[in-house]
Design an enzyme around this catalytic site. Structure first.
Site, PDB file in Angstrom:
ATOM      1  N   LYS D 184    -109.204  98.654  48.548  1.00 50.20           N
ATOM      2  CA  LYS D 184    -109.044  97.245  48.952  1.00 50.20           C
ATOM      3  C   LYS D 184    -108.425  97.156  50.349  1.00 50.20           C
ATOM      4  O   LYS D 184    -108.790  96.286  51.146  1.00 50.20           O
ATOM      5  CB  LYS D 184    -108.140  96.518  47.952  1.00 50.20           C
ATOM      6  CG  LYS D 184    -107.776  95.076  48.337  1.00 50.20           C
ATOM      7  CD  LYS D 184    -109.007  94.213  48.570  1.00 50.20           C
ATOM      8  CE  LYS D 184    -108.752  92.720  48.532  1.00 50.20           C
ATOM      9  NZ  LYS D 184    -107.578  92.218  49.168  1.00 50.20           N
ATOM     10  N   GLU D 191    -112.734  93.844  56.974  1.00 49.97           N
ATOM     11  CA  GLU D 191    -112.805  92.375  57.074  1.00 49.97           C
ATOM     12  C   GLU D 191    -112.253  91.889  58.414  1.00 49.97           C
ATOM     13  O   GLU D 191    -112.855  91.041  59.069  1.00 49.97           O
ATOM     14  CB  GLU D 191    -111.988  91.802  55.911  1.00 49.97           C
ATOM     15  CG  GLU D 191    -111.924  90.298  55.811  1.00 49.97           C
ATOM     16  CD  GLU D 191    -110.892  89.910  54.725  1.00 49.97           C
ATOM     17  OE1 GLU D 191    -111.137  90.205  53.552  1.00 49.97           O
ATOM     18  OE2 GLU D 191    -109.841  89.335  55.076  1.00 49.97           O
TER      19      GLU D 191
END
Lengths: 333, 333, 333, 333
Positions: D184, D191
């Site tokens: 993550k 991102e």
């Protein structure tokens, strides 16, 4: 020898002074008549108009221009219109080297030589001498050698020569027209990178006490997990001073940085808007054209753009995206 | 004064020599007995084992370690086990400043002082002196002042002092334990950035003749639209030499670069795999922890990683994506 | 409607097929006669020469070019020589938008319209439709609307329209001549950045087991201080697949990446030399001209240059400097 | 199955709702009693204190934490103190994966399993499902499979599965404790890079009309040499919309960006201060530790730091250097 100087700002006026001190005859011109008058008092021959200025020069005429890049092209055309075969125009400003390539080709047809001289040394050049990176035809460059020799620092007793020729005296014929400004352009590109390296590092030192500062514990703030390692109050003037003495990163820019921090440790006289005058941009474009990676030089340039406020819309977009996917609200600036 | 030195490699041995030349008594140790023997011939007192080495020191003992960062922690523990209240351990290597913070806290309980000394100057330090960035308790640092004063360059007649105190002599007490290595860490982070700025710029100069080279006209090759502006064959040794004389980017690293290019203009003795020894990494982590932008320093570090081959898989991924969306086939390397 | 297509490579041939499937009449030409013959078999009208190709078009003629950027300019001139007032030339290739600005001005004098169409969609466009970014005079763009409507993806049932007009159908008149290629240029600049973001991240995942690998403990190798945190063997095909389902970074490029890793988890079919076809370079130049920071897009571009071997000399310089100040010898690559 | 959820903010509350909708029994707790009451009204079992909350869970207990990273560690300790052998603690927040590695080792001694779940999907997860990246012991992860299956998006009819197993359903067991948050973390690092690529590109589009704006011609302003190429007024909402249909850069983040620009084309509701919540920082540190180049991801992170005002002192240093060597005065911001 005789030389005409047009553009009597910070750089141009001091170059005239350095030339006169060494016995050269300087004919000078500027749209600001006061700047002309000042140098006339010091021994220069002044021109009241461009025509008079050029008219006072003996053939073959040599006119050295020290002007902002944005207007140099136009002035070269005006000067060239008054010149004849065998004359020389020297551009010592921060022009794009491409202009020199183009101007040289255009003027060569009329037998006028175009010499581009990248000039480094800033306001210190009068005392230290100017580092000159020269492009142009061999005969014109050779003709101007006495001028270059005077403007350049000359033999350096503390720093031994590493190469033959004039380079160790502080001036170098780098190649045909354009080569001088090309080398100066890259010089300034490097300068941006070196400056940014110091600035970033010193900024990190300044934050070495981050562990002492209070920090919010909300979801929009990254936690500082090990504050015990950020408890140092670093004396920036002292550190930049010690680095000047024996360290690997000693340099003239470091000397100036240590001096600036000594005078004003918080730099309260500056706001942080950093100008760029073109060479950094052109260096990057040359890197892009030729496919050469320049991540450090580009990072330095883009930081200046950001300091001018130009990342604002991009940053608003990031905040808008964060709000759209995560409902994250901006913290106030 | 008397000082113990352990780790007699490139740096350690020369520091011993510089100390002895100025009259200090040096007790030395290394796992390489030959290195000990060499310095004994030159006047040092040698130890055949760590125990003997420590045993030959008078109290309060001062042991200076010049070791690779990867083993320093272990050796500090071994040395500390042989020491007593009032003794001093000095780490002059390129250790992480966090180790100094931790070690100092641990040893303080036993009354042993831990002094971390960032040491810059490389193989030239014997002649030029070493720039010393010092962290540690006041009394220990004060006790060692004669050693620091000898190792440092001392007063510099060509470069005037800009600050009070010892900084202008080339050594500085930067703060509590860890502060010395912190400042040295950032020094090296800056060093990476400055080095990369020169390297990128000179690489661009080398490509200034790109317009002369043939270029494929296939869809996988970006066209060079204006080859007339890339026709310069730049003499890199001469340009780096001229920059040393009066330009804004003059520096000791530039001196070394000009020297290297003079000796070997194509750098045929190097392959281009650039090591990094830790400080650049730690500098970036400090920037990240404290939220300070360091785009130039990180670009410099990542270029080194890439030179070590570590971007290969990422680049394969890019080629795989290009093939997937556009059917683009890789050109051979 | 009738449209002429010249350049029957990967992109051009499939565009012809998509147009014919929707009932348009396609006249086609390529210097490779086989490419023409293939499409003639599928229903296109073929030209054996540029003249014949143009001759088979009814007035006002529309000629769409799908050619490598390096030759487009020359071919536009040849095509334009055969055209008349009211005709339209469309450049759908990856040309520099500046060429469109210049060509449009030149051709406008003769009453010929120049329309630049940035075309995205790659080899998938035949099935998915092409995203079209269009620049040019209003009437010419309006005239070609049926062709754009067929080439574009059309209404998307899974992704609701967010704006009025044709944008939601996948084509957009972005402004005057040049605007289409400008928008496509920036599109590709963004593409480079997005691709690099994935590639770098996945490369980090691949190294998540670094703590398991042996590591030298010499002074030229930075120690990995906490190997216990790098013990993960990440399944890259599975991770890129899971990200496609519900994560913030889902995208078509991620779909392709997951597909490529599924087929070949080690990417053994690629060497890691990443081409760039111009738009990334021009995007950066536009950023530089307009003073807009683009650190991410430039980092992505420079990584490609480095993958092409262009950082080698810079890296040799870094090794040469390290050897000069510290006696550091390069480790072998 | 039964699951305990602690932390009922934006993410946690919606996850409870999605779980209850699919028939799971949710026991909930938050220091904000109102948040508990809201969910109790919707069918959850509420706890008035941590003790009561844990007491209402059947053995083996599963407690899922959705908390700010800065406090998670402390709460894990409190929860663990109330748990027994066979129980499971799940951290679904944005914690550092290192904490998971450490916590798992500590709790394993007491027979408590620690499962770290990276959760992506933001405020949209209730409808779209959450992408789950899971680390932890096999049996605990298997035990929780029904919960993961409900929270994840499930089978996607529009996007075909590319891999076996649960990845195509939107959840994946990535490895031992820590692996979930590691994956993550890198997801978020990517991102940042993807977001910045869009933001920079769109910012360049916004400046496509720079040639229309007046520009000073002083020595502190770089001239825009060819304003004729910057005359485009680009409709940003329309361009981002057209890119969503068939282009290579289509993505969910682009969908959100187009939506945000449609609603507010000038983004007047945002100031441009971009927060970062830790994962981008940790991603970079992992890259640094493992020697993997990440120039794009770091550029994206550093832009956020700069947007928070953290480059100010560095920029002041640059201005101070420019003043020192060239007498350049700052233009006002």
């Amino acid at each position: 020898m005789q030389i005409g100087m047009m553009g009597l700002g910070r750089m141009g006026a001091n170059m005239v002074r350095r030339l006169m001190k060494d016995g050269h005859e300087c004919v000078v011109y500027d749209i600001n008549a006061g700047a002309v008058a000042d140098l006339v008092k010091e021994g220069a021959v002044g021109g009241a108009s461009l025509e008079e200025f050029v008219g006072k020069l003996s053939k073959p005429r040599s006119v050295w221009l020290m002007l902002p890049a944005a207007i140099t092209g136009r002035i070269v055309d005006q000067v060239a219109a008054l010149m004849e075969q065998g004359d020389i125009i020297i551009d010592g400003g921060n022009s794009n080297y491409r202009d020199a390539v183009d101007q040289a080709a255009k003027l060569a047809v009329r037998g006028i030589s175009y010499v581009d001289v990248g000039t480094s040394g800033g306001i210190w050049g009068f005392d230290r001498g100017y580092c000159l990176m020269i492009g142009g035809p061999d005969d014109a460059v050779k003709h101007l050698d006495p001028v270059f020799a005077t403007l350049a620092p000359g033999a350096d007793t503390t720093s031994p020569a590493l190469a033959e020729g004039t380079a160790s005296l502080g001036y170098l014929h780098c190649g045909p027209s354009g080569a001088g400004h090309f080398v100066k352009m890259v010089h300034n590109g490097i300068e941006y990178g070196v400056m940014a390296a110091y600035a970033e590092g010193i900024n990190i030192l300044k934050s070495a006490n981050a562990g002492k500062r209070p920090r919010s514990a909300d979801a929009e703030t990254s936690p500082l997990s090990e504050p015990q390692y950020y408890q140092f109050d670093i004396d920036l003037p002292a550190v930049t001073e010690v680095w000047r003495h024996g360290s690997v990163i000693g340099s003239w820019l470091l000397d100036l940085t240590a001096g600036a921090l000594k005078d004003d440790p918080t730099l309260k006289n500056f706001g942080g808007r950093v100008s760029d005058s073109g060479e950094g941009r052109w260096t990057l474009k040359a890197a892009i054209d030729t496919g050469v990676p320049a991540p450090v030089l580009s990072s330095a340039l883009f930081d200046r753009f950001a300091s001018q406020g130009e990342s604002e819309f991009a940053d608003k977009l990031l905040s808008a995206m964060r709000f759209a996917f995560g409902g994250h609200k901006e913290k106030s600036k």
